[in-house]
Design a protein around this motif. Structure first.
Motif, PDB file in Angstrom:
ATOM      1  N   ASN A 246       8.306  12.573   4.318  1.00  0.00           N
ATOM      2  CA  ASN A 246       8.139  12.765   2.691  1.00  0.00           C
ATOM      3  C   ASN A 246       8.233  11.714   2.011  1.00  0.00           C
ATOM      4  N   ILE A 247       8.991  10.751   2.329  1.00  0.00           N
ATOM      5  CA  ILE A 247       9.236   9.432   1.358  1.00  0.00           C
ATOM      6  C   ILE A 247       8.098   8.712   1.657  1.00  0.00           C
ATOM      7  N   GLU A 248       7.340   8.689   2.907  1.00  0.00           N
ATOM      8  CA  GLU A 248       6.117   7.749   3.271  1.00  0.00           C
ATOM      9  C   GLU A 248       4.982   8.669   2.376  1.00  0.00           C
ATOM     10  N   ASN A 249       4.980   9.710   2.377  1.00  0.00           N
ATOM     11  CA  ASN A 249       3.767  10.589   1.640  1.00  0.00           C
ATOM     12  C   ASN A 249       4.082  10.062   0.407  1.00  0.00           C
ATOM     13  N   GLU A 250       5.334  10.146  -0.171  1.00  0.00           N
ATOM     14  CA  GLU A 250       5.553   9.772  -1.672  1.00  0.00           C
ATOM     15  C   GLU A 250       4.955   8.494  -1.922  1.00  0.00           C
ATOM     16  N   MET A 251       5.240   7.553  -1.166  1.00  0.00           N
ATOM     17  CA  MET A 251       4.968   6.095  -1.383  1.00  0.00           C
ATOM     18  C   MET A 251       3.287   6.199  -1.347  1.00  0.00           C
ATOM     19  N   LYS A 252       2.825   6.931  -0.561  1.00  0.00           N
ATOM     20  CA  LYS A 252       1.265   6.843  -0.333  1.00  0.00           C
ATOM     21  C   LYS A 252       0.751   7.395  -1.676  1.00  0.00           C
ATOM     22  N   SER A 253       1.276   8.231  -2.198  1.00  0.00           N
ATOM     23  CA  SER A 253       0.707   8.852  -3.440  1.00  0.00           C
ATOM     24  C   SER A 253       0.669   8.015  -4.763  1.00  0.00           C
ATOM     25  N   LEU A 254       1.774   7.063  -4.627  1.00  0.00           N
ATOM     26  CA  LEU A 254       1.847   5.878  -5.473  1.00  0.00           C
ATOM     27  C   LEU A 254       0.912   4.692  -5.245  1.00  0.00           C
ATOM     28  N   GLY A 255       0.143   4.848  -4.190  1.00  0.00           N
ATOM     29  CA  GLY A 255      -0.803   3.542  -3.899  1.00  0.00           C
ATOM     30  C   GLY A 255      -0.014   2.504  -3.135  1.00  0.00           C
ATOM     31  N   LEU A 256       1.354   3.012  -2.425  1.00  0.00           N
ATOM     32  CA  LEU A 256       2.179   1.913  -1.649  1.00  0.00           C
ATOM     33  C   LEU A 256       1.965   2.428  -0.225  1.00  0.00           C
ATOM     34  N   GLU A 257       0.920   1.911   0.725  1.00  0.00           N
ATOM     35  CA  GLU A 257       1.090   2.154   2.025  1.00  0.00           C
ATOM     36  C   GLU A 257       2.047   1.263   2.890  1.00  0.00           C
ATOM     37  N   VAL A 258       3.155   2.019   3.423  1.00  0.00           N
ATOM     38  CA  VAL A 258       3.688   1.440   4.283  1.00  0.00           C
ATOM     39  C   VAL A 258       4.506   2.382   4.967  1.00  0.00           C
ATOM     40  N   SER A 259       4.811   1.887   6.357  1.00  0.00           N
ATOM     41  CA  SER A 259       5.387   2.731   7.381  1.00  0.00           C
ATOM     42  C   SER A 259       7.059   2.297   7.323  1.00  0.00           C
ATOM     43  N   HIS A 260       7.723   3.325   7.862  1.00  0.00           N
ATOM     44  CA  HIS A 260       9.282   3.066   8.035  1.00  0.00           C
ATOM     45  C   HIS A 260       9.420   1.995   9.203  1.00  0.00           C
ATOM     46  N   LYS A 261       8.649   1.876   9.945  1.00  0.00           N
ATOM     47  CA  LYS A 261       8.556   0.934  11.040  1.00  0.00           C
ATOM     48  C   LYS A 261       8.736  -0.635  10.541  1.00  0.00           C
ATOM     49  N   ASP A 262       8.203  -0.804   9.265  1.00  0.00           N
ATOM     50  CA  ASP A 262       8.341  -1.811   8.211  1.00  0.00           C
ATOM     51  C   ASP A 262       9.596  -1.875   7.743  1.00  0.00           C
ATOM     52  N   THR A 263      10.687  -1.827   8.281  1.00  0.00           N
ATOM     53  CA  THR A 263      11.991  -1.124   7.833  1.00  0.00           C
ATOM     54  C   THR A 263      12.292  -1.926   6.388  1.00  0.00           C
ATOM     55  N   GLU A 264      12.328  -3.314   6.580  1.00  0.00           N
ATOM     56  CA  GLU A 264      12.850  -3.989   5.381  1.00  0.00           C
ATOM     57  C   GLU A 264      12.008  -3.883   4.149  1.00  0.00           C
ATOM     58  N   ARG A 265      10.719  -3.685   4.260  1.00  0.00           N
ATOM     59  CA  ARG A 265       9.992  -3.434   3.049  1.00  0.00           C
ATOM     60  C   ARG A 265       9.982  -1.933   2.556  1.00  0.00           C
ATOM     61  N   PHE A 266      10.003  -1.165   3.743  1.00  0.00           N
ATOM     62  CA  PHE A 266      10.126   0.512   3.368  1.00  0.00           C
ATOM     63  C   PHE A 266      11.505   0.648   2.623  1.00  0.00           C
ATOM     64  N   LEU A 267      12.513  -0.053   2.881  1.00  0.00           N
ATOM     65  CA  LEU A 267      13.952   0.208   2.207  1.00  0.00           C
ATOM     66  C   LEU A 267      13.597  -0.289   0.729  1.00  0.00           C
TER      67      LEU A 267
END
Length: 822
Positions: free
Chosen positions: A359-380
């Motif tokens: 859900n958080i990844e989808n929320e980020m995507k809707s804001l134009g922020l393409e990031v996966s939780h596997k890129d953990t530091e940036r995701f957090l």
């Protein structure tokens, strides 16, 4: 070798005899219409039950699970007209607009929010014709539920409190000069020590800007207590506090007092860092109570446990956290998790973690922020920035900008998340204000709300009311809606103002467009908020990377036709119902979504019926099998041995026949947890020592006197050999016959116990009837009205019992030669 050949030949002979007898008996059985009907019915039940795992895999478990499923959907206009209570109907009419209304003042702070709550309370006296204290309760609930910053700060406060308790966030309780009069942060003893290091004139000048506050009043009281023998000094101090001073004098005095106060205050006794309100958060930002790094930690901490759960599948996630900025939070986050080595704990935790992070990844995507939780530091970091934007949107623009400035110094990535989320909130606020401006014909929102008074509340029902009136115009559906409101048994929901609108409106009002995603957002409102925020920023370059309102593609407006309007109306109500803002009145009658309707809890009856079938089969067959095994062995042994063995077992059988088995099971269930296996075992024991023993003993007695039994005995056959190789095989047809009859008793016993709630089963036919009965739908006058709730389960019990009975009758014609037709 010859013996082996002979044995093989004997086996073949036996097999051929079996096939021959089977064909003969099958031809006899086919002539029994009752037997064939029972057989086909059992096969149908077997297929029906076997399909349950397949069906459950195909259906949405949140809706169709037989135990926890709940269909809260509103799937057609019939739900609105027939299945909603007056309260839920009124909620459905006003909540969509009320949500937009709350969004429209979401950046104005909690003081403005409180004034709007008072506006709602005062408006009910102008709108309602009678005393109706709960008539607008749903609007107050909507304010509490839709005012995002206040809700987010509650979760944020939890994280902050945990990090403070563990010493990860350190701060001084004294963030402002006036805190020296706050007894929760500064004790009387601390104040006494402060006066030893700061002269009273400096303290008075520092406190003068807050002369009217409760904290300064307490400080003056403490000063008086410490100088009881110096009334002139006390009077001088009080006078100095109320005087005016230059900004430089005040600032210099405050810096000195604040420095000493922080050194005096006992850091270990500071308690908690409170940021639950906008004023508390504003104070933390304004006075730099904690470094921005601490706020970022608190914002990111809430999802760390979920990432740790996912790291069990991908160890790189934990390694990334351990080597990054959030390493100090890792052990605390782990301590919040249960023992993940246990499968029953790990699997639900993994499902929750996957759902949350997705859900958080989808929320980020809707804001134009393409990031996966596997890129953990940036995701957090992005998530922390987004959360900080949500909690700070309603503090003063200059403080919000100050927070962004500090975030920018700490991390460009955190700021990116903050800016994108804040921009997204601004767009929602601009949309909501455009919506309210359309309703009120006044662009000066939300500043004009207090001036307009109850008019603001009155118009909230206009969009959905006009949509209902247009969609149902000229049909009985509109009459049902009007009748529902007019005939409400509660005065709180007899909204005659809405009834009048339903009778008046002919077309949907323009504001409806915003509720279906086709509204025209006022760009001036949006850019006014952006400019107000950016003017305080040290560097506004990040704002050039966000999607502003001009880049959002405007949806083409659909021409109003009744079918389209009704479809959108159902979608709006369905969204409210799924989000638990309103509730469908279950039970629902059969429909194309629920072929046998739903029960009072909202669960699909057909799925319950299907899932219960295998357990009923297993119970019936297992109980009957145990009964037959015990009955056959005891009956043949009593017939063969006679004497004391016969007397003992026959007396036990007589007692069992007189034993009230149902009453015994009800009492026994009070002393033990009754599940299907235990019930089958108990029923098997009760039946095996009961009447079936007498019948099988009688049959065994007829076989005992046969010549081949004497021949076997003369040939040296042991008692066990004769019983198990000659008597029991000849008794088995009758045993199998009575096995069919015993299935019906087992199924009925389970239904009775489940009906009384005494069985530990996930779902059963008896439990289905128990749900209907305990909900009051089997009372006088309701049986016929809610037939779909009890007929399927009751019919299934009847048909399955009848099927085995009919099968038994068909087999009886084979076993009992006197009943044969040829």
């Amino acid at each position: 070798m010859a013996n082996e050949v002979r044995k093989e030949s004997i086996a073949k002979i036996k097999f051929k005899l079996f096939i021959k007898n089977f064909k003969k008996n099958w031809s006899l059985f086919k002539e029994s219409k009752m037997g064939m009907f029972g057989l086909w019915l059992i096969i149908a039940f077997g297929i029906f039950g076997a399909l349950s795992p397949i069906v459950l895999n195909l259906l949405d478990p949140s809706i169709y699970d037989p135990v926890v499923g709940l269909d809260s959907r509103i799937l057609s206009s019939k739900y609105i007209t027939d299945y909603l209570s007056t309260q839920n109907l009124i909620k459905g009419i006003e909540i969509p607009a009320a949500q937009q209304w709350v969004y429209s003042f979401m950046d104005k702070g909690e003081t403005f929010k409180s004034s709007m709550e008072n506006l709602v309370r005062n408006s009910q006296y102008e709108i309602m014709t009678t005393y109706a204290p709960d008539s607008f309760r749903h609007l107050l609930d909507t304010i509490a539920d839709s005012y995002i910053p206040a809700k987010e700060r509650l979760y944020f406060q939890t994280s902050v409190s945990e990090l403070v308790d563990k010493g990860i966030i350190k701060f001084s309780a004294i963030s402002s000069v006036k805190d020296v009069g706050n007894r929760d942060k500064f004790s009387f003893q601390d104040f006494s020590e402060l006066l030893q290091k700061v002269d009273h004139k400096t303290l008075a000048i520092a406190l003068s800007p807050y002369a009217d506050s409760d904290e300064v009043s307490r400080a003056m009281l403490w000063f008086k207590s410490l100088n009881r023998d110096k009334p002139e000094l006390v009077e001088e101090f009080n006078s100095l506090v109320t005087q005016s001073y230059s900004e430089e004098e005040v600032q210099s005095a405050q810096e000195k007092v604040l420095e000493v106060a922080k050194s005096v205050a006992d850091v270990s006794a500071t308690g908690q860092l409170y940021i639950q309100s906008d004023t508390q958060l504003a104070e933390v930002v304004q006075n730099n109570v904690v470094p921005v790094e601490s706020l970022v930690y608190a914002a990111a901490f809430s999802i760390l446990p979920d990432l740790i759960v996912l790291s069990k599948e991908d160890s790189k996630i934990e390694e990334s956290i351990k080597s990054g900025k959030f390493s100090s939070l890792l052990e605390l986050a782990k301590s919040k998790l249960s023992d993940l080595s246990k499968k029953e704990i790990y699997e639900p935790a993994l499902a929750k973690a996957n759902r949350t992070i997705s859900n958080i990844e989808n929320e980020m995507k809707s804001l134009g922020l393409e990031v996966s939780h596997k890129d953990t530091e940036r995701f957090l970091e992005l998530y922390a920035g987004m959360e900080l934007a949500k909690v700070s949107v309603d503090i003063a623009p200059e403080l919000r900008a100050e927070l962004e400035n500090e975030i920018a110094k700490y991390s460009k990535t955190v700021r990116q998340g903050y800016v994108h989320e804040l921009n997204n909130i601004f767009i929602k606020i601009a949309t909501a204000r455009s919506f309210m401006a359309s309703l009120l014909n006044d662009e000066n929102v939300p500043e004009n709300y207090e001036t307009l008074g109850s008019q603001v509340i009155k118009v909230l029902s206009d969009p959905i009311t006009s949509l209902i009136a247009y969609s149902f115009q000229g049909t009985n559906k509109l009459n049902k809606v009007i009748s529902n409101i007019e005939n409400s048994q509660l005065d709180d929901f007899r909204r005659l103002d809405i009834v009048e609108k339903l009778k008046t409106y002919k077309e949907p009002v323009e504001a409806v467009r915003f509720l279906i995603g086709e509204g025209d957002i006022n760009e001036n409102i949006y850019f006014r908020m952006i400019d107000e925020h950016k003017q305080y920023l040290e560097d506004a370059s990040e704002w050039s990377n966000v999607k502003d309102i001009r880049t959002i593609e405007k949806s083409q407006k659909t021409q109003w036709i009744k079918d389209f309007a009704e479809k959108k109306l159902v979608e709006i109500f369905n969204t409210l119902s799924i989000n638990n803002k309103i509730g469908v009145g279950h039970p629902l009658p059969p429909s194309r979504w629920h072929w046998l309707g739903t029960d009072p809890v909202g669960r699909d009856i057909l799925v319950q019926l299907m899932v219960s079938t295998p357990s009923e089969f297993v119970l019936g067959v297992l109980a009957a099998l145990i009964t037959v095994i015990i009955g056959t062995i005891i009956g043949t042994a009593a017939a063969y041995y006679g004497g004391a063995v016969d007397v003992i077992f026959m007396r036990i059988a007589d007692l069992m026949m007189l034993f009230p088995s149902t009453a015994f099971l009800i009492v026994l269930s009070g002393f033990m947890t009754m599940n299907l296996f235990k019930l089958a075992l108990i029923l098997g024991l009760l039946g095996g020592f009961g009447g079936i023993t007498l019948v099988l003993k009688a049959q065994a007695l007829t076989i005992k006197v046969k010549p081949y039994i004497d021949a076997a005995r003369v040939s040296g056959g042991s008692h066990g050999y004769i019983i198990f190789n000659h008597i029991i095989p000849n008794v088995m047809p009758l045993s199998f016959l009575y096995m069919m009859f015993n299935v019906t008793g087992a199924v009925f016993s389970e239904a009775v116990l489940s009906f009384f709630g005494l069985m530990k089963v996930r779902m059963s036919w008896g439990l289905m009837i128990n749900t209907v009965w305990s909900s009051g739908y089997l009372g006088s006058g309701n049986i016929g009205s809610y037939w779909w709730m009890w007929i399927p389960a009751g019919g299934a019990i009847t048909l399955l019992c009848a099927a085995f009975y009919f099968l038994g009758r068909g087999l009886e014609e084979i076993v009992n030669p006197r009943l044969r037709k040829r």
